[in-house]
Design an enzyme around this catalytic site. Structure first.
Site, PDB file in Angstrom:
ATOM      1  N   CYS A 332       0.831  -1.202   0.000  1.00 19.84           N
ATOM      2  CA  CYS A 332       0.000   0.000   0.000  1.00 19.84           C
ATOM      3  C   CYS A 332       0.870   1.259   0.000  1.00 19.84           C
ATOM      4  CB  CYS A 332      -0.992  -0.034   1.162  1.00 19.84           C
ATOM      5  SG  CYS A 332      -2.385   1.109   0.963  1.00 19.84           S
ATOM      6  N   HIS A 434      -3.538  -5.509   1.401  1.00 12.64           N
ATOM      7  CA  HIS A 434      -3.213  -5.847   2.784  1.00 12.64           C
ATOM      8  C   HIS A 434      -3.614  -7.305   3.035  1.00 12.64           C
ATOM      9  CE1 HIS A 434      -2.386  -1.688   3.961  1.00 12.64           C
ATOM     10  NE2 HIS A 434      -3.467  -1.328   3.272  1.00 12.64           N
TER      11      HIS A 434
END
Length: 497
Positions: A332, A434
């Protein structure tokens, strides 16, 4: 309306509120009670994504799992994600409405409370019981006005309260008595008892203190919960240190920088618990040790955390690490940092618009922060492995990244969508997903990519479930759960007469 609601409040942050709600969710389900977790207001950088693309606190995701439920935005209608020391992104019923400083949000609380009550009553109309988690402490005098996280909410819905304290911190009797004394009389009246958490030693040595506490306050001690050695439950705030592994078992050394705005630190829980992996977390002003794999984690303020990494010497370290054949995974915000350029034209993660930063330059990619946040649960397969290992994860990001040249991708997601990046030399991975280590197939394949050739199998989902069962079993042994349920029902009946 439910048969009852119960709110767990703590004398401090990290007193055990989330843990107790998780245990009670599992114990109520064992008794056939249809129960839902709820937290009116949460402040955390560790969040989860619901199936329909909303964002809630990580603790409520774990509690929902303990209760056998799909995640739902009404379980945590207000989520605050700090992006400066005095400000946060405000998320109401799963959607970001903007950034506010502390004073601005304090004024906004009366509006936010409407959303919190709306979500609570939706759950209350669907479930037999609602277990509510407070935030911080109800005795924060400066936050009592317009309170929607602790006693202010309990008073609004008229529910009983348990106060929990962590004896491992020391001063447990002062914490409990002081907290109770700082409450108003009507708030004290709804406290049905205390729970003492993380006790070690001989309970007989504590008994005189328990007797004094009950006599002093007129409130019963409902349970003394023992310290569970090696216990793991996904954390929302504190970044858990990795246990030191036996050097003979360690096949992979992973180093992860802890930045001021590190987010979603549960991403590496599976690695931290894996018997063949040693995870070392490196904070500010700490030496950076040699590594086989470096993970750049997510961030709520990517440009400022990138500047922090440069200040701490990570840019030179990463260049040297790659020259010697080391591996890097950027997740991310960490993925964005590995690119060439980061732009924040709207000032979404800073106090100023049109900010730009040069990335580390390992990936031919530019990232622009846009107003609409990507919130998705994802599944697919690792694109670079011969076995095409299964992968699950979730996205939470405002950045839109574009490659400036043709690249190979990390994964192939549902509907054939290509995701992420893997370098030609096979040493750098970047992804917006994630939770990439949570699926056992993906975990094994990624560890193999990083250098673990004969590692033990590890299923993080199974481990999490067994830990929740261990927690529930311990709580059952040290609290009278059936008496607690009857006490909560009696409170509701008395208040309704």
């Amino acid at each position: 309306m439910p048969a009852f609601s119960l709110m767990i409040q703590g004398t401090t942050s990290d007193a055990g509120k989330s843990t107790l709600v998780t245990a009670l969710c599992r114990l109520f389900v064992r008794r056939g009670i249809h129960v839902a977790p709820f937290k009116p207001q949460n402040m955390a950088l560790n969040s989860a994504v619901t199936q329909d693309g909303n964002e809630i606190g990580r603790a409520q995701a774990v509690q929902a799992y303990a209760a056998g439920l799909e995640l739902h935005v009404d379980m945590n209608p207000i989520l605050l994600k700090p992006n400066t020391d005095t400000g946060a992104q405000v998320i109401i019923q799963g959607k970001a409405i903007g950034n506010m400083d502390a004073v601005g949000y304090h004024e906004y609380k009366s509006i936010a409370k409407v959303a919190a009550l709306d979500s609570y009553y939706k759950l209350a109309n669907q479930y037999q019981a609602v277990l509510i988690e407070g935030a911080g402490s109800p005795a924060e005098i400066n936050l009592r006005a317009r309170d929607i996280a602790n006693m202010g909410f309990a008073e609004s819905i008229d529910c009983p309260v348990i106060i929990i304290a962590d004896i491992d911190k020391g001063g447990v009797f002062a914490h409990l008595v002081g907290t109770l004394d700082l409450l108003s009389q009507s708030e004290q009246d709804r406290v049905i008892g205390f729970v003492i958490n993380r006790f070690r030693g001989d309970i007989s040595l504590l008994q005189s203190g328990l007797d004094w506490l009950e006599e002093r306050t007129g409130k019963p001690v409902l349970g003394v919960l023992p310290y569970l050695k090696g216990f793991h439950l996904e954390s929302e705030d504190a970044v858990a240190k990795s246990p030191q592994k036996n050097s003979a078992d360690t096949q992979l050394n992973v180093v992860i920088p802890i930045m001021p705005r590190t987010s979603n630190h549960t991403d590496w829980d599976a690695l931290r618990l894996h018997p063949n992996v040693q995870v070392t977390l490196v904070g500010a002003n700490e030496p950076i040790p040699p590594a086989d794999l470096v993970i750049l984690p997510g961030s709520k303020s990517v440009q400022s955390d990138l500047a922090f990494l440069r200040q701490e010497g990570w840019e030179d370290y990463l260049n040297k690490h790659l020259r010697y054949g080391g591996k890097i995974i950027g997740i991310c915000g960490g993925f964005q940092m590995l690119g060439e350029q980061l732009s924040d034209p709207l000032g979404l993660e800073s106090q100023h618009a049109n900010t730009q930063s040069k990335g580390f330059g390992f990936i031919p990619m530019d990232t622009v922060l846009e107003e609409d946040k990507q919130l998705k649960q994802r599944q697919g397969k690792l694109a670079f492995s011969e076995q095409k290992a299964e992968l699950t994860g979730y996205e939470i990001h405002s950045g839109v990244s574009r490659f400036s040249s043709s690249v190979s991708h990390f994964a192939t997601l549902e509907k054939g969508e290509k995701e992420g990046f893997i370098s030609e030399d096979n040493n750098i991975i970047g992804t917006y997903l994630h939770g990439i280590f949570d699926h056992p197939e993906a975990l094994k394949t990624l560890l193999n990519w990083a250098g673990v050739k004969q590692g033990q199998d590890f299923d993080y989902g199974q481990h999490r479930n067994s830990e929740i069962d261990r927690l529930a079993d311990s709580t059952e042994q040290h609290m009278n759960i059936d008496a607690l349920i009857e006490q909560c029902k009696a409170f509701s009946q008395i208040k309704n007469t």
